[in-house]
Write a protein that holds these residues in place. Structure first.
Motif, PDB file in Angstrom:
ATOM      1  N   HIS A 603      37.615  43.516  33.572  1.00 27.08           N
ATOM      2  CA  HIS A 603      37.856  42.599  34.500  1.00 27.08           C
ATOM      3  C   HIS A 603      36.765  41.250  34.073  1.00 27.08           C
ATOM      4  CE1 HIS A 603      38.823  41.495  38.975  1.00 27.08           C
ATOM      5  NE2 HIS A 603      38.407  40.307  38.331  1.00 27.08           N
ATOM      6  N   HIS A 607      37.714  36.941  33.142  1.00 27.76           N
ATOM      7  CA  HIS A 607      37.047  35.631  33.715  1.00 27.76           C
ATOM      8  C   HIS A 607      36.133  34.958  32.359  1.00 27.76           C
ATOM      9  CE1 HIS A 607      36.200  36.657  38.059  1.00 27.76           C
ATOM     10  NE2 HIS A 607      37.213  37.552  37.629  1.00 27.76           N
ATOM     11  N   LYS A 628      44.042  44.179  35.127  1.00 29.47           N
ATOM     12  CA  LYS A 628      43.108  44.975  34.207  1.00 29.47           C
ATOM     13  C   LYS A 628      43.173  46.353  34.255  1.00 29.47           C
ATOM     14  CE  LYS A 628      41.438  41.098  36.219  1.00 29.47           C
ATOM     15  NZ  LYS A 628      41.896  40.557  37.633  1.00 29.47           N
ATOM     16  N   GLU A 705      34.514  31.818  39.796  1.00 24.14           N
ATOM     17  CA  GLU A 705      35.665  32.163  40.710  1.00 24.14           C
ATOM     18  C   GLU A 705      35.593  33.133  42.046  1.00 24.14           C
ATOM     19  OE1 GLU A 705      38.584  34.086  38.137  1.00 24.14           O
ATOM     20  OE2 GLU A 705      38.109  33.026  36.517  1.00 24.14           O
ATOM     21  N   CYS A 707      36.437  36.038  43.791  1.00 25.93           N
ATOM     22  CA  CYS A 707      37.215  37.486  43.329  1.00 25.93           C
ATOM     23  C   CYS A 707      36.425  38.601  44.046  1.00 25.93           C
ATOM     24  CB  CYS A 707      36.802  37.317  41.669  1.00 25.93           C
ATOM     25  SG  CYS A 707      37.224  38.928  40.980  1.00 25.93           S
ATOM     26  N   HIS A 711      32.158  44.052  38.444  1.00 28.50           N
ATOM     27  CA  HIS A 711      32.217  43.337  37.367  1.00 28.50           C
ATOM     28  C   HIS A 711      30.989  43.737  36.596  1.00 28.50           C
ATOM     29  CE1 HIS A 711      34.839  39.965  37.650  1.00 28.50           C
ATOM     30  NE2 HIS A 711      34.669  39.919  38.734  1.00 28.50           N
TER      31      HIS A 711
END
Ligand SMILES: [Zn+2]
Ligand SMILES: [Zn+2]
Length: 914
Positions: A603, A607, A628, A705, A707, A711
């Motif tokens: 993921h 980005h 993803k 972003e 989102c 992460h």
């Protein structure tokens, strides 16, 4: 109750709805139009009809001493509202990234509308404010450039406020300001201004409005959005909204009084094009013509708007011109106006990240660009004017007002050049279609649907057909119909909701608190159908934002799917048997940490790659969609062409550089308005966020972003990213498939072992594998050559023996048939050819086994083919084998898949030969 009834209702109580303090102060009288019965307010005692029925009385004689070109009209407006305590807000993008139901920003108020659930809410970055909003609309293309006032892109001055919030005001002050803007700002006399009563109905809200006109030209409309609900069930909004929209093009036009608004709104562009093309200008004639057009076109109260072509006939007569004379005079101007408009629209759209294409909103952009190109071609201007040069002229002029256009000058030129060269290379095909249309005589009967088909399948615009003399004019409905075919289709792929979850509290999301939580305790709130479990809190990430869900266990029972329904996370379990947790029970959950970790890396890598792609390719790159998984990721980006190997490498290098730099990944929640202001609409890479708060994932400024996914804490954790494939999946969209982290290492190892086994098979080493491979290819070529030479030598004796073996039929034909599982078609073609040369009565039929099917090869000698054609045998035999075949008298070929019918096929051949 419809719009009409609502208007009647509001107009039945003018003191409550329409009468503003200005009307009393200045002595405006309320009157009823003697032609359409609308109510209007005026200072003119003699006036008895509303401005809808009025000729444009300002062309050639503007009602003010000020002369304001486009940019200066804006500067004047800006100055006036700034002096009156309005915040001047920068324009929003013309590509509407914040509304799912719109491709383009179609009105200034759209800037401040957000959809939450089913509701449209207003979010204003300042109160009160004014914005010079460029708006794009493609529903009136055929009038653009012809009517004098229609545009595909125009600036709507939006004067907006929340009446009930600090700084806000309501209708009295609004009309005071607008009146002040017209009189003080533009220098128009009060007697020239008329206000017309109207209503406005939007999604979930409506109100009454005052349109203001000067000498027949509508300049603006002040909407007082007071009610929410629908016409039958409504209440006063707690936050009433003033939405005044005025056309900047018209502000300028009213002060300049030029024949068309195009003459004063494109800066130096029109003048330059007139010079470059050597177009004859006759201001008086031009004024006369466009005055007539403005008067007669789209007479609102008349109901139907007559087409420009009919109008022209009428006007030609009035001006004592033949239709041809009038056209010859007007056409170059119409062309210049149209091109100027279309290219200006493209400048804004491309600057804001849109691409001309065959899908979505890009469709409209390609339509207008091709229209502009084909007009240049038709008038023989294509070597004089390049579209990218017109774009530069626009940017040179508009940067005083929109400085951001300067940043995208190169992007705009790149895309326009690319599209223009695509267009010219497709012209060859278009020409051949046009030729066949001309000769088929069908051209006369081409319907709008035919024209749409021609555009869709061959990219042929009606303008091109006009240029070719195939059609006389562009049907007025063509562009409207085309646009309808490609309007936004909002897809909703919501699966069937699980019942009984409506009253549950929102699940506490532990994966947001701390991504490293893989074990947790929670209380079971609900069990549905023995397979859906809802907990009070969870560490399981539910499917969403292109990220696959977590798997794991709850009390030892497998979790196979996790989804989110409103604010509630639902765990689907499998194979629980008797061990399904009960409601109220406290359970222990375990997330498959390894899977989560791999998905997370993919993921964050998405980005990183997204921004790497934009940096490597151009600012038009946006995420189109993403996916993803544990083993790989997929990122679809908007880009105009297939990626070259060099481009892929560049993206890869840049992404891995960001990974090695080990940038922190900062995740913070912002108020949505603040996030949009601070980071721009680039944050909406993954689509619109339907909440008032947004979670911003910021890779240290490299990529920012909105989102909701999981992460890594810093980019170094990704380790490595490798693009394994890039592919153009549709017009304007390129797909990147990639592997990250451990998956990338596995991928490299797999490549490495494949290489090793190739090297081994070649009897070489990894270092020398390329050399060895080249040599192997050369060897294979040489072997083939040798075989062919050998075949030439042996073909004569073999052919002779075939002639001897052939069945001598009564028909005089010598038939030789064979089924071959070893030798290939090359062999049979060489032998068959030789055999019929030696034996003119011979028919040679070979069925050659080829993978799953059979190849059919037939030769017929010179004498034999007078009795039976090779093509006929090939066709019948192939048919028997479940396929098809054909050819000519001497040689036929075909094939089929039914290997079980080989015997029958051979017998059939014999029958045919007899
Ligand atoms: Zn009227
Ligand atoms: Zn994301």
């Amino acid at each position: 109750m419809g719009k009409k009834e609502l208007a009647a209702l509001f107009s039945s109580n003018p003191d409550r709805y329409y009468k503003v303090s200005l009307f009393d102060k200045m002595g405006f009288m309320r009157k009823k139009c003697n032609r359409c019965e609308k109510f209007f307010w005026t200072l003119d005692i003699a006036r008895d009809f509303c401005p809808d029925h009025e000729n444009y009385g300002f062309i050639g004689k503007p009602p003010t001493n000020k002369r304001l070109d486009y940019v200066n009209a804006w500067k004047e407006t800006e100055k006036f509202f700034r002096a009156n305590d309005h915040k001047i807000v920068r324009r929003y993008p013309v590509v509407c990234r914040w509304r799912e139901d719109l491709y383009f920003t179609i009105a200034s108020i759209v800037d401040f509308q957000r959809v939450i659930g089913n509701q449209v809410v207003f979010e204003l970055p300042a109160n009160p404010l004014v914005v010079p909003q460029m708006c794009l609309r493609f529903n009136d293309i055929e009038n653009v450039g012809l009517s004098g006032r229609h545009y595909t892109g125009f600036c709507m001055i939006g004067q907006t406020c929340n009446a009930d919030a600090p700084g806000g005001y309501w209708k009295d002050k609004c009309i005071d300001l607008d009146f002040g803007m017209l009189t003080k700002g533009l220098g128009i006399k009060a007697e020239d201004i008329t206000f017309v009563e109207d209503v406005w109905m939007g999604a979930g809200a409506f109100g009454y409005s005052l349109e203001y006109f000067v000498r027949g030209l509508e300049l603006g409309n002040a909407v007082f959005t007071e009610f929410e609900g629908n016409e039958n069930d409504y209440r006063v909004m707690p936050n009433k909204i003033i939405d005044m929209g005025a056309g900047l093009e018209r502000f300028s036009w009213i002060t300049m009084g030029t024949p068309t608004s195009y003459d004063c709104c494109f800066g130096p562009v029109v003048g330059k094009l007139v010079d470059m093309t050597g177009t004859d200008t006759d201001q008086e004639l031009l004024t006369k013509y466009f005055e007539s057009v403005s008067l007669k076109l789209d007479n609102k109260t008349g109901g139907s708007s007559s087409s420009i072509r009919d109008l022209k006939l009428l006007i030609a007569k009035e001006m004592n011109f033949s239709e041809e004379q009038l056209s010859a005079f007007v056409a170059p101007f119409e062309a210049i106006y149209t091109i100027s408009d279309h290219i200006r629209t493209l400048v804004f759209a491309i600057s804001d990240g849109a691409l001309p294409s065959n899908v979505g909103g890009g469709y409209n952009l390609r339509v207008i660009l091709r229209r502009a190109l084909s007009i240049l071609e038709r008038l023989g201007w294509k070597n004089i004017i390049r579209v990218e040069d017109i774009a530069e002229l626009h940017i040179d002029y508009l940067r005083q007002m929109y400085p951001e256009l300067e940043d995208h000058r190169q992007d705009v030129k790149t895309i326009l050049q690319l599209e223009a060269s695509r267009y010219s290379s497709s012209r060859e095909r278009m020409n051949s279609v046009a030729m066949s249309l001309k000769s088929s005589k069908k051209a006369k009967e081409l319907t709008v649907d035919d024209l749409i088909r021609l555009y869709e399948s061959d990219g042929i615009t009606p303008d091109f057909l006009m240029e070719q003399g195939i059609v006389q004019n562009v049907p007025s409905t063509f562009y409207t119909k085309l646009a309808e075919l490609h309007t936004s289709q909002v897809s909703s792929q919501s699966s069937k909701p699980i019942p009984g979850l409506e009253d549950l509290p929102p699940t506490k999301l532990l994966y947001y608190q701390d991504g490293s939580i893989h074990h947790f305790h929670a209380k079971v709130l609900k069990v549905v159908e023995g397979k859906y479990i809802v907990l009070d809190q969870t560490a399981f990430y539910p499917r969403g934002g292109g990220q696959e869900p977590d798997t794991g266990e709850i009390e030892g029972v497998k979790v196979v799917e996790v989804t989110k329904q409103a604010d509630v996370v639902v765990h689907k379990i499998e194979g629980g048997g008797g061990r399904i947790p009960a409601e109220e029970q406290t359970v222990h959950g375990t997330v498959n940490g390894r899977r989560r970790d791999l998905i997370t890396k993919h993921h964050t890598a998405t980005h990183v790659l997204n921004s790497a792609s934009r940096n490597a390719l151009g600012s038009w790159v946006w995420q189109n969609s993403a996916f993803k998984e544990e083993t790989y990721g997929r990122l679809d980006i908007t880009h105009h062409s297939t990626l070259t190997r060099e481009e892929v490498k560049k993206i890869e290098r840049m992404a891995n550089w960001v990974i090695r730099e080990n940038h922190p990944v900062i995740i913070k929640t912002y108020d949505r308005g603040d996030a949009e202001q601070q980071f721009s609409f680039r944050i909406y890479q993954g689509g619109i966020v339907p909440t008032s708060n947004v979670r911003i994932v910021n890779i240290n400024g490299w990529d920012i972003e909105a989102c909701g996914g999981t992460h890594v804490k810093s980019t170094g954790e990704i380790g490595l990213v490798k693009i394994v494939k890039s592919e153009r999946i549709q017009d304007g969209v390129v797909r990147l498939e990639f592997v990250a982290g451990e998956a990338a290492v596995s991928y490299m190892q797999q490549l490495d072992s494949q290489l090793a086994s190739i090297a081994q098979a070649l009897g070489s080493s990894r270092e020398k594998v390329v050399e060895s491979f080249d040599k192997a290819v050369q060897d294979a070529e040489a072997t083939k050559k040798k075989l062919r030479a050998m075949l030439r030598v042996v073909s004569v004796p073999i052919a002779k023996s075939i002639s001897e073996q052939a069945k001598k039929l009564d028909s005089g034909i010598h038939l030789y048939t064979t089924y071959d599982e070893e030798l290939d078609d090359d062999y049979h073609i060489a032998i068959g050819e030789k055999a019929i040369e030696l034996d003119k009565h011979l028919v040679y039929l070979a069925l050659v086994s080829k993978g799953q099917g059979i190849r059919v090869i037939v030769f017929a000698g010179e004498a034999a083919c007078k009795k039976v054609k090779a093509s006929a045998i090939a066709k019948q035999v192939s048919g028997k084998l479940g396929g098809s075949g054909g050819g000519d008298n001497r040689f036929g070929q075909g094939g089929g898949k039914s290997k079980d019918r080989i015997r029958e096929a051979l017998l059939l051949a014999e029958e045919v030969a007899r």
